[in-house]
Design a protein around this motif. Structure first.
Motif, PDB file in Angstrom:
ATOM      1  N   MET A 176      39.551  89.738  25.563  1.00 47.33           N
ATOM      2  CA  MET A 176      39.863  89.859  26.986  1.00 47.33           C
ATOM      3  C   MET A 176      39.092  91.001  27.641  1.00 47.33           C
ATOM      4  O   MET A 176      38.837  90.971  28.840  1.00 47.33           O
ATOM      5  CB  MET A 176      41.375  90.053  27.170  1.00 47.33           C
ATOM      6  CG  MET A 176      42.186  88.817  26.815  1.00 47.33           C
ATOM      7  SD  MET A 176      43.964  89.062  27.030  1.00 47.33           S
ATOM      8  CE  MET A 176      44.062  89.270  28.801  1.00 47.33           C
ATOM      9  N   ASN A 177      38.735  92.034  26.857  1.00 52.99           N
ATOM     10  CA  ASN A 177      37.964  93.152  27.415  1.00 52.99           C
ATOM     11  C   ASN A 177      36.456  92.890  27.362  1.00 52.99           C
ATOM     12  O   ASN A 177      35.652  93.804  27.540  1.00 52.99           O
ATOM     13  CB  ASN A 177      38.287  94.446  26.663  1.00 52.99           C
ATOM     14  CG  ASN A 177      37.892  94.380  25.192  1.00 52.99           C
ATOM     15  OD1 ASN A 177      37.364  93.365  24.723  1.00 52.99           O
ATOM     16  ND2 ASN A 177      38.141  95.447  24.452  1.00 52.99           N
ATOM     17  N   GLU A 178      36.097  91.615  27.109  1.00 54.99           N
ATOM     18  CA  GLU A 178      34.711  91.140  27.068  1.00 54.99           C
ATOM     19  C   GLU A 178      33.938  91.625  25.841  1.00 54.99           C
ATOM     20  O   GLU A 178      32.721  91.434  25.744  1.00 54.99           O
ATOM     21  CB  GLU A 178      33.961  91.525  28.359  1.00 54.99           C
ATOM     22  CG  GLU A 178      34.578  90.878  29.600  1.00 54.99           C
ATOM     23  CD  GLU A 178      33.774  91.168  30.853  1.00 54.99           C
ATOM     24  OE1 GLU A 178      32.825  91.972  30.780  1.00 54.99           O
ATOM     25  OE2 GLU A 178      34.111  90.592  31.900  1.00 54.99           O
ATOM     26  N   GLU A 179      34.613  92.274  24.915  1.00 55.35           N
ATOM     27  CA  GLU A 179      33.975  92.638  23.648  1.00 55.35           C
ATOM     28  C   GLU A 179      33.879  91.396  22.764  1.00 55.35           C
ATOM     29  O   GLU A 179      34.781  90.552  22.753  1.00 55.35           O
ATOM     30  CB  GLU A 179      34.792  93.718  22.947  1.00 55.35           C
ATOM     31  CG  GLU A 179      34.239  94.133  21.590  1.00 55.35           C
ATOM     32  CD  GLU A 179      35.159  95.092  20.847  1.00 55.35           C
ATOM     33  OE1 GLU A 179      34.805  95.501  19.732  1.00 55.35           O
ATOM     34  OE2 GLU A 179      36.238  95.411  21.384  1.00 55.35           O
ATOM     35  N   THR A 180      32.788  91.268  22.022  1.00 59.23           N
ATOM     36  CA  THR A 180      32.608  90.145  21.108  1.00 59.23           C
ATOM     37  C   THR A 180      32.791  90.621  19.673  1.00 59.23           C
ATOM     38  O   THR A 180      32.209  91.631  19.274  1.00 59.23           O
ATOM     39  CB  THR A 180      31.209  89.527  21.263  1.00 59.23           C
ATOM     40  OG1 THR A 180      31.057  89.046  22.614  1.00 59.23           O
ATOM     41  CG2 THR A 180      31.017  88.357  20.308  1.00 59.23           C
ATOM     42  N   GLU A 233      34.997  86.161  22.004  1.00 60.80           N
ATOM     43  CA  GLU A 233      35.007  87.158  23.076  1.00 60.80           C
ATOM     44  C   GLU A 233      36.446  87.516  23.413  1.00 60.80           C
ATOM     45  O   GLU A 233      37.269  86.644  23.693  1.00 60.80           O
ATOM     46  CB  GLU A 233      34.299  86.605  24.325  1.00 60.80           C
ATOM     47  CG  GLU A 233      34.159  87.637  25.437  1.00 60.80           C
ATOM     48  CD  GLU A 233      33.344  87.128  26.616  1.00 60.80           C
ATOM     49  OE1 GLU A 233      33.765  87.382  27.756  1.00 60.80           O
ATOM     50  OE2 GLU A 233      32.305  86.482  26.387  1.00 60.80           O
TER      51      GLU A 233
END
Length: 248
Positions: free
Chosen positions: A161-165, A159
């Protein structure tokens, strides 16, 4: 007393075998490609009339194709980074972006201490220290050869920092049973990583040298360090300030 001596003897034998098993030294030289990020950008902008962003990433990808990365390891220590990265300081903006996309700097790892220090290539005085991450790898039965080595595929997800996985794909070889690999992907795979791919960069081993005659020395960085958490906070604050200033 005899029981104590026997237990001590078994422990010493076990520790000696463990130490010998971790005395493998060597280097891996990787080819470099920014094809993953270029393909993603090309897909995003293929219908856009403004191709300036695509041209930037095209230049970055072309530049990175001439790079090499190198992993050196000896016992419990390793170092990974761009070859001759310090000589790349005078490059233009697009080339420096390529450098940063490939590797943020030199990654020093100590498996015994379970520590890693990143010597950031944006500053000779910036040392970022972190504990080795536990990566939840999914080991598969997929097999292929890289050079002379039989490799197995492993997958993990990270994951951002921009919450994208994003997906991380590696190919490791149990023929070299040491837990080293590119960047922070070290410590808990049953073999040396010979190929690595994420959403930005792709590394493939082009040369493996084991136990060379010349001693491989990995000098642990000396200097004041900053924690990975504090560094990320600083980056977030700097980015927010930049956005505020640019919006005025």
């Amino acid at each position: 007393m005899k029981k104590y001596f026997f237990v001590t003897l078994i422990l010493l034998i076990h520790l000696n075998g463990f130490a010998q098993g971790n005395q493998v030294s060597g280097t891996v030289t990787y080819s470099v490609s920014l094809e993953p990020i270029y393909n993603a950008v090309a897909e995003r902008y293929k219908r856009e009339s403004n191709k300036s962003a695509l041209q930037i990433f095209s230049s970055m990808a072309e530049t990175a194709s001439n790079f090499e990365c190198k992993l050196s390891f000896n016992g419990f220590k390793s170092k990974f980074g761009l070859v001759n990265a310090m000589a790349l300081g005078g490059l233009d903006r697009n080339k420096m972006l390529a450098v940063r996309a490939v590797a943020q700097g030199d990654y020093y790892t100590n498996l015994l201490l379970k520590k890693q220090i990143l010597q950031d290539n944006s500053s000779t005085d910036l040392y970022i220290e972190s504990n080795l991450e536990h990566i939840d790898w999914k080991l598969t039965k997929n097999i292929k050869k890289i050079g002379d080595y039989v490799c197995y595929k492993a997958m993990a997800y990270k994951e951002l920092m921009n919450e994208e996985t994003v997906a991380i794909e590696v190919w490791y070889t149990p023929q070299i049973p040491i837990a080293f690999g590119p960047k922070e992907y070290v410590g808990n795979l049953p073999g040396l990583v010979l190929e690595y791919k994420d959403h930005i960069v792709h590394f493939v081993a082009k040369k493996v040298v084991l136990n060379p005659k010349k001693l491989i020395v990995i000098n642990w960085p000396e200097g004041e360090t900053i924690s990975k958490e504090d560094y990320q906070k600083q980056q977030t604050i700097s980015f927010s300030t930049l956005k505020e200033n640019s919006g005025r």
